[in-house]
Design an enzyme around this catalytic site. Structure first.
Site, PDB file in Angstrom:
ATOM      1  N   LYS A  71       0.870  -1.232  -0.338  1.00  0.00           N
ATOM      2  CA  LYS A  71       0.114  -0.501   0.250  1.00  0.00           C
ATOM      3  C   LYS A  71       0.703   1.276  -0.068  1.00  0.00           C
ATOM      4  O   LYS A  71      -0.122   2.443  -0.368  1.00  0.00           O
ATOM      5  CB  LYS A  71      -1.455   0.307   0.891  1.00  0.00           C
ATOM      6  CG  LYS A  71      -2.033  -1.308   1.881  1.00  0.00           C
ATOM      7  CD  LYS A  71      -3.062  -1.615   0.104  1.00  0.00           C
ATOM      8  CE  LYS A  71      -4.465  -2.119   0.383  1.00  0.00           C
ATOM      9  NZ  LYS A  71      -5.600  -2.252  -0.521  1.00  0.00           N
ATOM     10  N   ASP A  72       1.816   1.075   0.650  1.00  0.00           N
ATOM     11  CA  ASP A  72       2.898   1.868   0.320  1.00  0.00           C
ATOM     12  C   ASP A  72       2.913   2.998  -1.095  1.00  0.00           C
ATOM     13  O   ASP A  72       2.921   4.350  -1.407  1.00  0.00           O
ATOM     14  CB  ASP A  72       4.364   2.273   1.038  1.00  0.00           C
ATOM     15  CG  ASP A  72       4.666   1.469   2.249  1.00  0.00           C
ATOM     16  OD1 ASP A  72       3.426   1.471   3.350  1.00  0.00           O
ATOM     17  OD2 ASP A  72       5.852   1.110   2.456  1.00  0.00           O
TER      18      ASP A  72
END
Length: 452
Positions: free
Chosen positions: A44-45
Site C-alpha cells: 500500500k506504500d
C-alpha cells in the site's frame, strides 16, 4: 554516495522470492512478489504515495492539510509515512475487526485513529466509509483519499508493480494471483501485464462474506453473500471503482480458517513472516492447481508483514478460540486442557444465592458446583435460578441449599467425549472431571460443541 533523500524514495523495487515447501505439489514455479520490503511493510506504500502526489498536483491536497482515509491499516501506514515527510496531518478511520497491532502502529507514526464497527452496512453513519466522508466534510483544509474509487490507486501499480514483475520474470510470467480488496493492485498490475502478453491469466483471491466472485461470474450483486468475516485486507461488501473486472480471469474464495492456517504455515515452513492475506493467497493458489502446467511461472503478491497479526493469526489461543487449530480432542482432559490449572469456582451450601450470582457474573459462567465439608453435594445453573426467581422474587436472600439441584456427574480425566456427551440431559447441563493434580473442572455443552 548512494542514499535515498527520504524514506519515500525507498518505496518499490521489492524482491521476487521462490516458494518451495508449500508449493512442492504444484507442477509450476511459484514466485512471491514480497511487498513487505517497502518502508511501511506493505504494498500500500506505492499507491499511498501516488494518491498524495496526484492530489498535490491538482490542488485537492493543500499545504498543511489533513489527510483522511478509511483503511484496514496498511494504506493508512503508507499515507502516514508520506504525511510525515510532506508535512500533513493524518486521520485514519479503521474498522474494529482489524488487529490491535495495526491500530498501535498507526498511532506510533503520529496518526489519529478512529475505530468504527465492522458489522454495519456501508451506508450506516457509523461505518468507516461514512465516518471518513463525514470527517472530510467537517475538517477544514482536509482531503478524503477514498482509495476504493481513487484512480491513482490502480495507476500506482500499473506504473511500478506491474513493470517490476515483468522485468523480474523476464516476461515469462504466465499467471498473476493476488488478494482483492480495493482492487488497485490486481487491476493495475493485471492491466500492465496483459498489455505485454494478453495470454497472462489474472486470478483474484476472495473471501467468504464478500461479493466479488459471484459478481464477476454472474453480474449480480448479491447482498445475501455479505456477512462478517475475519480475514483482513481482502473482500468487500461494495464494488470499488478500482476493481476492473474485465482484467480479472477468475476468482477463488478462501475460508477464514484456511487463510489463518496458511499464514502460520508460511512463517513456519517458508520463513515468510507475512500478513493474513498472504495465507489466503497461498491457499488460493493451491486451490487453483488444475489451472497450472509444468512450464508456468506463477507470481503471487504478498501484501504485508506478520508483525501486524501477532495477536491474531500468530496467537495459538486466538486461533484455538475460533476453531482454526485442530487439536486432537478425545477425552475429558482434552476438553479442559486450557483451564486445568485454574481453580474451580464453587459455592458453599450456606452461602446466599446472591453470592452465587455475583460469582457467575464475575467469571462469566452459567453453572456452579455446590460443596460442603463432605464434598460436592449439589449444583446451580442460570436456568434453575431463572425458574426459581419467577416463583420467588426474594430468591437472592435464600441459602444455596434451598435452590440447588443434584450434583453434576463426575468423570475420570480419560473418559471419552462420546461417553461424556451422553451425560447431558434436561436436568443436567454440565459434567465435572477430576484431574490428576486433584483439581476439578467443569465441561459444558459448549465445550463439547467446540470440540467438534
Amino acid at each position: 554516495m548512494d542514499y535515498a533523500k527520504n524514506i519515500l524514495e525507498t518505496i518499490g523495487n521489492t524482491p521476487l522470492v521462490k516458494l518451495n515447501k508449500l508449493t512442492k505439489d504444484l507442477p509450476c514455479l511459484v514466485l512471491a512478489k514480497y511487498e513487505t520490503f517497502n518502508p511501511g511493510n506493505s504494498t500500500k506504500d506505492r499507491m499511498a504515495l501516488k494518491m498524495i502526489e496526484d492530489a498535490e498536483v491538482d490542488g485537492r491536497l493543500k499545504p498543511g492539510g489533513t489527510i483522511i482515509e478509511g483503511t484496514s491499516g496498511n494504506t493508512g501506514m503508507g499515507l502516514a509515512l508520506a504525511a510525515i515527510v510532506k508535512g500533513y496531518k493524518m486521520i485514519c478511520v479503521i474498522s474494529d475487526k482489524q488487529s490491535k497491532e495495526k491500530m498501535d502502529i498507526l498511532r506510533a507514526v503520529g496518526s489519529k485513529v478512529i475505530v468504527c464497527p465492522t458489522n454495519v452496512e456501508p451506508e450506516d453513519p457509523k461505518s468507516y466509509y461514512s465516518t471518513s466522508k463525514r470527517l472530510a466534510e467537517e475538517t477544514p483544509n482536509s482531503w478524503y483519499v477514498n482509495q476504493y474509487d481513487n484512480p491513482s490507486n490502480a495507476l500506482a501499480h500499473y506504473e511500478s508493480t506491474g513493470p517490476e514483475i515483468w522485468k523480474q520474470t523476464e516476461g515469462k510470467i504466465t499467471h498473476f494471483v493476488v488478494g482483492v480488496g480495493t482492487g488497485g493492485t490486481i487491476s493495475g498490475v493485471g492491466k500492465y501485464l496483459k498489455e505485454q502478453n494478453p495470454n497472462i491469466k489474472v486470478w483474484g483471491i476472495d473471501t467468504y462474506g464478500s461479493v466479488f466472485k459471484k459478481y464477476h461470474e454472474t453480474g449480480e450483486f448479491d447482498e445475501n453473500e455479505i456477512y462478517p468475516y475475519i480475514t483482513e485486507g481482502i473482500g468487500e461488501d461494495i464494488l470499488p471503482k478500482n476493481v476492473d473486472f474485465s482484467i480479472i480471469d477468475g476468482f477463488t474464495k478462501v475460508t477464514d480458517k484456511d487463510a489463518a492456517i496458511y499464514t502460520q504455515k508460511l512463517a513456519k515452513e517458508e520463513g515468510m513472516f507475512l500478513g493474513n492475506s498472504a495465507g489466503a493467497a497461498l491457499k488460493g493458489i493451491l486451490q487453483l492447481k488444475k489451472h497450472f502446467k509444468k512450464e508456468d511461472v506463477v507470481v503471487v503478491l504478498f501484501h504485508d508483514h506478520g508483525s501486524r497479526y501477532v495477536g491474531k493469526m500468530f496467537n495459538d489461543e486466538w486461533m484455538r478460540e475460533r476453531g482454526f487449530i485442530e487439536d486432537d480432542i478425545t477425552s475429558a482432559a482434552d476438553l479442559v486442557a486450557n483451564n486445568s490449572e485454574k481453580p474451580l469456582v464453587t459455592v458453599k451450601t450456606e452461602e446466599l444465592v446472591s453470592h452465587a450470582i455475583e460469582r457467575m457474573k464475575a467469571h462469566k459462567i452459567s453453572q456452579i458446583p455446590v460443596e460442603d465439608s463432605t464434598g460436592f453435594v449439589g449444583a446451580i445453573d442460570e436456568a434453575d435460578l431463572l425458574r426459581k426467581y419467577i416463583e420467588n422474587k426474594d430468591i437472592s436472600d435464600l441459602p444455596i441449599k434451598d435452590v440447588m439441584h443434584k450434583p453434576f456427574p463426575i468423570v475420570d480425566k480419560n473418559t471419552p467425549i462420546e461417553v461424556i456427551s451422553k451425560l447431558f440431559n434436561k436436568e443436567n447441563n454440565a459434567v465435572m472431571v477430576k484431574l490428576e493434580n486433584g483439581n476439578y473442572q467443569i465441561i459444558t455443552k459448549y465445550d463439547i460443541i467446540s470440540s467438534l
